[in-house]
Design a protein around this motif. Structure first.
Motif, PDB file in Angstrom:
ATOM      1  N   LEU A   1       0.799  -1.222   0.000  1.00 14.61           N
ATOM      2  CA  LEU A   1       0.000   0.000   0.000  1.00 14.61           C
ATOM      3  C   LEU A   1       0.837   1.280   0.000  1.00 14.61           C
ATOM      4  N   PRO A   2       1.908   1.408   0.818  1.00 13.29           N
ATOM      5  CA  PRO A   2       2.712   2.642   0.727  1.00 13.29           C
ATOM      6  C   PRO A   2       3.286   2.878  -0.661  1.00 13.29           C
ATOM      7  N   SER A   3       3.738   1.824  -1.327  1.00 14.46           N
ATOM      8  CA  SER A   3       4.273   1.972  -2.682  1.00 14.46           C
ATOM      9  C   SER A   3       3.177   2.356  -3.664  1.00 14.46           C
ATOM     10  N   ALA A   4       1.977   1.801  -3.473  1.00 16.66           N
ATOM     11  CA  ALA A   4       0.852   2.141  -4.343  1.00 16.66           C
ATOM     12  C   ALA A   4       0.454   3.599  -4.149  1.00 16.66           C
TER      13      ALA A   4
ATOM     14  N   VAL B   1       5.113   4.335 -13.650  1.00 18.05           N
ATOM     15  CA  VAL B   1       5.126   4.973 -12.335  1.00 18.05           C
ATOM     16  C   VAL B   1       4.760   3.989 -11.234  1.00 18.05           C
ATOM     17  N   LEU B   2       4.128   2.873 -11.584  1.00 18.40           N
ATOM     18  CA  LEU B   2       3.784   1.878 -10.575  1.00 18.40           C
ATOM     19  C   LEU B   2       5.027   1.286  -9.922  1.00 18.40           C
ATOM     20  N   LEU B   3       6.151   1.371 -10.616  1.00 21.41           N
ATOM     21  CA  LEU B   3       7.398   0.812 -10.096  1.00 21.41           C
ATOM     22  C   LEU B   3       8.346   1.901  -9.600  1.00 21.41           C
ATOM     23  N   VAL B   4       7.860   3.127  -9.461  1.00 20.47           N
ATOM     24  CA  VAL B   4       8.741   4.232  -9.110  1.00 20.47           C
ATOM     25  C   VAL B   4       9.393   4.017  -7.754  1.00 20.47           C
TER      26      VAL B   4
END
Length: 280
Positions: free
Chosen positions: A58-61, A82-85
């Protein structure tokens, strides 16, 4: 890094800017939000540790949606990259984001564990997707008590992690310190965040009313087969708008970080997002 104290009315501006930013790239931001939710849903299918892994994402999302929103307000099209930023800005930042995700998962599961002391874990099983919710279960005092306790305990957890992904990513703050700075920023700007929360409640209530009216009209017209899809799609869109607005709360609470221009494309620091008056 300097903390900013903003007036209470700024909370309403955050909501307006989030909605405005979403409609700059509605298809892209809605699709990105859907992909983040889909990834978390797939993670829950991992045997034994699935729910914990999903919570840790969740924090990465949240960070991905912040970066996507910043890209949109700068006139750029936010791509699925950007999902992998959170995992492309160096080994140290990657480790810090993983630690942050693990801390969130532990905190959330602790909240669920405390709620289980009231109803034996029924609410936790329903919330984490392990059991169906029945009307009889929802009406029991124990289940309702567990639900309210979880809501009360989740509020400080949410404040701890509200700014933490952005602090780790843009300012390079260690995970534990990011939690401290996050909750301090939220509490010092309590008025703005209260207005922000109330404004979003109003948006969701109004949106729910409109969706219900549209669903009723479609049902009268014999189009009941599409009602469910429209309601789910509208709910996802409003949730995407909410997550789009998070970057503005972060930008106005902290001094903009100094970053090399070469990192701007993939990091999209929020200092270049539009201000409360909508200017860049």
């Amino acid at each position: 890094m300097k903390l900013h104290i903003v007036p209470a009315r700024t909370g309403l501006e955050w909501v307006k800017l989030g909605i405005r930013a979403f409609w700059r790239q509605p298809m892209a931001l809605a699709a990105l939000f859907f992909m983040t939710m889909a990834a978390m849903s797939l993670a829950t299918m991992i045997p034994l540790v699935g729910p914990a892994v999903a919570l840790a994402l969740l924090p990465s999302a949240t960070l991905a949606m912040m970066v996507a929103a910043a890209e949109a307000v700068q006139g750029r099209f936010p791509t699925p990259a950007v999902l992998l930023v959170a995992f492309r800005t160096g080994r140290q930042r990657l480790r810090d984001m993983l630690v942050l995700g693990a801390m969130y998962a532990v905190g959330f599961l602790a909240v669920m564990g405390l709620s289980a002391l009231i109803d034996g874990g029924q609410f936790a099983q329903v919330y984490l997707g392990g059991a169906p919710l029945t009307r009889e279960m929802a009406e029991t005092p124990a289940f309702q008590g567990a639900m309210w306790l979880s809501m009360v305990l989740y509020l400080p957890l949410s404040l701890l992690f509200w700014h933490a992904p952005g602090l780790v990513h843009w300012h390079g703050v260690p995970p534990v310190k990011s939690l401290f700075f996050s909750i301090v920023a939220c509490l010092r700007n309590f008025g703005a965040f209260t207005v922000y929360g109330l404004a979003w409640m109003g948006v969701f209530l109004l949106g729910g009313l409109v969706i219900s009216l549209v669903a009723g009209l479609l049902a009268v017209g014999g189009l009941t087969s599409v009602v469910g899809g429209i309601m789910v799609g509208a709910a996802m869109m409003m949730a995407a708008m909410f997550f789009t607005s998070v970057v503005f709360t972060f930008r106005d609470c902290f001094e903009p970080p100094e970053q090399p221009q070469s990192q701007a494309l993939h990091s999209s620091p929020p200092d270049s997002a539009p201000g409360p008056d909508g200017t860049v």
